[in-house]
Design an enzyme around this catalytic site. Structure first.
Site, PDB file in Angstrom:
ATOM      1  N   LYS A 182       0.844  -1.191   0.000  1.00 15.57           N
ATOM      2  CA  LYS A 182       0.000   0.000   0.000  1.00 15.57           C
ATOM      3  C   LYS A 182       0.884   1.248   0.000  1.00 15.57           C
ATOM      4  O   LYS A 182       1.609   1.506   0.952  1.00 15.57           O
ATOM      5  CB  LYS A 182      -0.907   0.054   1.241  1.00 15.57           C
ATOM      6  CG  LYS A 182      -1.941   1.175   1.084  1.00 15.57           C
ATOM      7  CD  LYS A 182      -2.494   1.685   2.385  1.00 15.57           C
ATOM      8  CE  LYS A 182      -1.675   2.738   3.044  1.00 15.57           C
ATOM      9  NZ  LYS A 182      -1.692   4.057   2.395  1.00 15.57           N
ATOM     10  N   GLY A 239       3.979   3.108  13.634  1.00 14.90           N
ATOM     11  CA  GLY A 239       4.780   1.897  13.834  1.00 14.90           C
ATOM     12  C   GLY A 239       4.484   1.251  15.188  1.00 14.90           C
ATOM     13  O   GLY A 239       4.360   0.028  15.295  1.00 14.90           O
ATOM     14  N   GLU A 256      10.629   0.553   9.946  1.00 14.97           N
ATOM     15  CA  GLU A 256      11.590   1.619   9.624  1.00 14.97           C
ATOM     16  C   GLU A 256      10.890   2.930   9.946  1.00 14.97           C
ATOM     17  O   GLU A 256       9.978   3.333   9.226  1.00 14.97           O
ATOM     18  CB  GLU A 256      11.964   1.585   8.137  1.00 14.97           C
ATOM     19  CG  GLU A 256      12.615   0.301   7.665  1.00 14.97           C
ATOM     20  CD  GLU A 256      14.068   0.178   8.101  1.00 14.97           C
ATOM     21  OE1 GLU A 256      14.595   1.104   8.753  1.00 14.97           O
ATOM     22  OE2 GLU A 256      14.665  -0.856   7.812  1.00 14.97           O
ATOM     23  N   CYS A 290      13.897  10.529   6.407  1.00 19.52           N
ATOM     24  CA  CYS A 290      13.938   9.933   7.749  1.00 19.52           C
ATOM     25  C   CYS A 290      15.298  10.119   8.400  1.00 19.52           C
ATOM     26  O   CYS A 290      15.392  10.351   9.599  1.00 19.52           O
ATOM     27  CB  CYS A 290      13.579   8.462   7.669  1.00 19.52           C
ATOM     28  SG  CYS A 290      14.608   7.571   6.484  1.00 19.52           S
ATOM     29  N   GLU A 387      10.681  15.177  15.505  1.00 19.87           N
ATOM     30  CA  GLU A 387      10.960  15.184  14.074  1.00 19.87           C
ATOM     31  C   GLU A 387      10.075  16.243  13.394  1.00 19.87           C
ATOM     32  O   GLU A 387       8.859  16.233  13.583  1.00 19.87           O
ATOM     33  CB  GLU A 387      10.642  13.794  13.509  1.00 19.87           C
ATOM     34  CG  GLU A 387      11.042  13.604  12.073  1.00 19.87           C
ATOM     35  CD  GLU A 387      10.728  12.190  11.572  1.00 19.87           C
ATOM     36  OE1 GLU A 387       9.676  11.639  11.942  1.00 19.87           O
ATOM     37  OE2 GLU A 387      11.545  11.646  10.814  1.00 19.87           O
TER      38      GLU A 387
HETATM   39  P1  TAP Z   1       2.790   7.655   8.432  1.00 23.08           P
HETATM   40  O1  TAP Z   1       1.734   8.632   8.670  1.00 23.08           O
HETATM   41  O2  TAP Z   1       3.197   6.751   9.537  1.00 23.08           O
HETATM   42  O3  TAP Z   1       2.323   6.800   7.165  1.00 23.08           O
HETATM   43  C1  TAP Z   1       3.120   5.796   6.607  1.00 23.08           C
HETATM   44  C2  TAP Z   1       2.209   4.828   5.867  1.00 23.08           C
HETATM   45  O4  TAP Z   1       1.364   4.154   6.805  1.00 23.08           O
HETATM   46  C3  TAP Z   1       1.267   5.502   4.887  1.00 23.08           C
HETATM   47  O5  TAP Z   1       1.078   4.668   3.770  1.00 23.08           O
HETATM   48  C4  TAP Z   1      -0.017   5.617   5.709  1.00 23.08           C
HETATM   49  O6  TAP Z   1      -1.158   5.762   4.927  1.00 23.08           O
HETATM   50  C5  TAP Z   1       0.004   4.307   6.450  1.00 23.08           C
HETATM   51  N1  TAP Z   1      -0.799   4.233   7.671  1.00 23.08           N
HETATM   52  C6  TAP Z   1      -1.303   5.239   8.418  1.00 23.08           C
HETATM   53  N2  TAP Z   1      -1.977   4.731   9.483  1.00 23.08           N
HETATM   54  C7  TAP Z   1      -1.877   3.379   9.419  1.00 23.08           C
HETATM   55  C8  TAP Z   1      -2.344   2.292  10.239  1.00 23.08           C
HETATM   56  N3  TAP Z   1      -3.030   2.501  11.340  1.00 23.08           N
HETATM   57  N4  TAP Z   1      -2.048   1.029   9.873  1.00 23.08           N
HETATM   58  C9  TAP Z   1      -1.301   0.794   8.767  1.00 23.08           C
HETATM   59  N5  TAP Z   1      -0.850   1.774   7.943  1.00 23.08           N
HETATM   60  C10 TAP Z   1      -1.119   3.051   8.267  1.00 23.08           C
HETATM   61  O7  TAP Z   1       4.141   8.347   7.941  1.00 23.08           O
HETATM   62  P2  TAP Z   1       4.292   9.424   6.772  1.00 23.08           P
HETATM   63  O8  TAP Z   1       3.829  10.716   7.313  1.00 23.08           O
HETATM   64  O9  TAP Z   1       3.724   8.928   5.502  1.00 23.08           O
HETATM   65  O10 TAP Z   1       5.868   9.406   6.561  1.00 23.08           O
HETATM   66  C11 TAP Z   1       6.709  10.128   7.338  1.00 23.08           C
HETATM   67  C12 TAP Z   1       7.381   9.269   8.390  1.00 23.08           C
HETATM   68  O11 TAP Z   1       8.042   8.147   7.799  1.00 23.08           O
HETATM   69  C13 TAP Z   1       8.460  10.018   9.121  1.00 23.08           C
HETATM   70  O12 TAP Z   1       8.372   9.793  10.502  1.00 23.08           O
HETATM   71  C14 TAP Z   1       9.745   9.421   8.567  1.00 23.08           C
HETATM   72  O13 TAP Z   1      10.842   9.545   9.410  1.00 23.08           O
HETATM   73  C15 TAP Z   1       9.357   8.026   8.327  1.00 23.08           C
HETATM   74  N6  TAP Z   1      10.253   7.383   7.342  1.00 23.08           N
HETATM   75  C16 TAP Z   1      11.170   6.480   7.795  1.00 23.08           C
HETATM   76  C17 TAP Z   1      12.045   5.887   6.915  1.00 23.08           C
HETATM   77  C18 TAP Z   1      13.043   4.891   7.444  1.00 23.08           C
HETATM   78  S1  TAP Z   1      13.813   3.986   6.370  1.00 23.08           S
HETATM   79  N7  TAP Z   1      13.281   4.757   8.712  1.00 23.08           N
HETATM   80  C19 TAP Z   1      12.022   6.201   5.560  1.00 23.08           C
HETATM   81  C20 TAP Z   1      11.084   7.123   5.124  1.00 23.08           C
HETATM   82  C21 TAP Z   1      10.199   7.716   6.043  1.00 23.08           C
HETATM   83  P3  TAP Z   1      -1.571   7.237   4.376  1.00 23.08           P
HETATM   84  O14 TAP Z   1      -0.364   7.996   4.078  1.00 23.08           O
HETATM   85  O15 TAP Z   1      -2.297   6.919   3.165  1.00 23.08           O
HETATM   86  O16 TAP Z   1      -2.377   7.833   5.471  1.00 23.08           O
END
Ligand code: TAP
Length: 483
Positions: A182, A239, A256, A290, A387
């Site tokens: 997804k 997470g 991650e 990240c 963050e």
């Molecule tokens: P999230 O809000 O956590 O979303 C990540 C993914 O999870 C999206 O596809 C989101 O869907 C989905 N999601 C949301 N709620 C969920 C649930 N209850 N169950 C399962 N999936 C769910 O993060 P973001 O805002 O997209 O990304 C930013 C974060 O990612 C930052 O904290 C960043 O540090 C982290 N990140 C970490 C890494 C590594 S390698 N450590 C790399 C890149 C990013 P929707 O977006 O469609 O709501």
């Protein structure tokens, strides 16, 4: 008159969207479903214009995708490593053949500069598939006494949509698993384009399935009984929730998550190189990284000189449209993320930080934010601990190496760290004491498919890339034969 390079041509990307009538269903069992039921729009962060209408996946879509993945898994796992490797090579080559199209679609949907998608996101995605084709061939030898996990549910964020997809899919497929992925709601397009390209590359039906939607769709996937492993990249908050809901389910899990990585400048460092390092550490991808070096820790004796040079460098950064190849930064992914960044910077100033933003004109009508430095920040300030996930770096000073280590480790995260010094002894001594999954010396954001990337503490667990990353898609199996 502007003598910069001509903007990247977006006609092929628009043609691709038009070929789909601007509407996309899920990619299940080797073809796109007819979108029915709820949909949502994905738009250009740089202009607000709608790009396409996307199916909002529900429990039954996830169920269908998981069943297709299950159906395909046995025969996929039964291929020889060499046969699977050929499929991974084909995927890598197909990414390269369609590099321009993927780069432009990614820049339009995410808002990031096309210079980055063209030179970093897309080539690294291809490299990930090439690298894992190699591991696929070693399945019988290197990974003997291991079996594929089975069907993997993968959920990825919006900051590197195609690259995160590659980081997830390449090792999973190489190790004999099938996938339901997804993508993030803000950036579903390159996952859908990749799905289409996987058919061109001849990937068997059902090996890769993409279900689009928001967090509810992600939750339905994570909680589905038919998957054997969850691989998640995203925020620490989500997470943590996923860890709770999968506890006791028997599913494998890798997470991650977020980071607040230190960028440590010692007084013997090459300060000009370190200034360029900051540009890459925090203004690459508008700081939505990240492992962004979002906390500068600079030794007192050089702090004033270093920050003065950094401010001067900031004045030369250009913020513009994603398809303009001469710019350094483009758009923030969505209004909600822009508002979060604005709110946190205001809070930083309220908590006593000194604000520096260059006097540059931002493009109108989209989600833009200038490169920002918050100096004289207290280690306990919100902007020093949370963050921000935007183009905002905070700075603090330290006196001794021990104090640098203490400040660097004063975080709930532990993803990456970067150390700047001309002394290799000092660098390695400090690196060993840092609580981080990866430490870079005199560099930053150095990622390679051959090296396992991942965090500790609240940055998660598991590795992506290299041998360690492969083991995360396998289960050990002991064999014993009675005489
Ligand atoms: P999230 O809000 O956590 O979303 C990540 C993914 O999870 C999206 O596809 C989101 O869907 C989905 N999601 C949301 N709620 C969920 C649930 N209850 N169950 C399962 N999936 C769910 O993060 P973001 O805002 O997209 O990304 C930013 C974060 O990612 C930052 O904290 C960043 O540090 C982290 N990140 C970490 C890494 C590594 S390698 N450590 C790399 C890149 C990013 P929707 O977006 O469609 O709501």
């Amino acid at each position: 008159m502007d003598y910069g390079p001509a903007p990247e041509d977006d006609a092929p990307a628009r043609d691709w969207l038009n070929r789909h009538g601007g509407t996309f269903g899920h990619f299940i069992g080797g073809s796109f479903t007819k979108p029915k039921g709820e949909t949502f729009e994905t738009s250009e962060p740089a202009t607000g214009a709608v790009l396409a209408s996307i199916a909002q996946g529900d429990g039954s879509d996830v169920d269908k995708a998981v069943k297709e993945a299950r159906k395909a898994q046995k025969s996929w796992a039964a291929l020889t490593g060499h046969q699977r490797a050929r499929h991974l090579y084909a995927l890598a080559r197909t990414i390269q053949r369609n590099a321009r199209l993927l780069a432009v679609v990614e820049s339009l949907d995410n808002g990031k500069p096309v210079r980055e998608t063209r030179d970093i996101d897309v080539p690294l995605a291809a490299r990930h598939f090439y690298h894992h084709a190699g591991w696929a061939q070693l399945m019988g030898s290197e990974f003997s006494d291991h079996q594929p996990v089975g069907v993997v549910g993968q959920v990825i964020p919006w900051n590197f949509p195609l690259l995160m997809l590659a980081w997830k899919i390449a090792p999973a497929l190489a190790m004999g698993n099938t996938v339901v992925l997804k993508p993030a709601e803000f950036t579903p397009l390159t996952a859908l384009l990749f799905a289409e390209l996987s058919q061109v590359a001849g990937l068997p039906d059902g090996v890769l399935n993409i279900v689009t939607g928001d967090g509810k769709t992600g939750a339905a996937l994570v909680e589905h009984d038919g998957i054997d492993k969850v691989a998640f990249t995203g925020s620490t908050e989500v997470g943590r929730h996923i860890r709770k809901v999968t506890a006791g389910s028997g599913k494998s899990l890798t997470l991650e998550l977020g980071g607040k990585s230190p960028f440590i400048v010692f007084e013997d460092a090459d300060l000009d190189a370190a200034v360029e390092g900051v540009v890459d550490a925090i203004w690459f991808n508008q700081g939505q990284v990240c492992c962004a070096g979002s906390r500068i820790l600079v030794q007192e004796g050089v702090a004033e000189t270093f920050l003065k040079r950094l401010r001067a460098r900031m004045d030369y950064l250009r913020v513009g449209q994603p398809l303009d190849k001469s710019i350094d930064m483009a758009a923030i992914v969505a209004p909600v993320q822009l508002e979060r960044i604005e709110r946190m910077v205001a809070q930083g100033v309220e908590e006593g930080a000194k604000l520096h933003q260059p006097q540059i004109e931002l493009p109108k009508g989209g989600c833009f934010f200038p490169p920002t430095l918050l100096s004289d920040v207290q280690p306990t300030a919100t902007v020093a601990t949370e963050e921000i996930f935007g183009p905002v770096v905070v700075s603090m000073t330290f006196r001794t190496p021990d104090e640098a280590v203490q400040l660097a480790n004063h975080s709930r995260y532990g993803l990456s760290a970067s150390v700047w010094s001309e002394s290799i002894n000092l660098s390695l001594e400090v690196a060993a004491k840092l609580e981080a999954g990866v430490v870079w010396v005199n560099g930053t954001n150095m990622l390679d498919a051959a090296v396992g990337f991942g965090g500790k503490r609240e940055s998660g667990f598991g590795r992506e890339g290299g041998r360690e990353g492969c083991y995360d898609y396998l289960r050990p199996k002991a064999w014993a034969k009675n005489k």
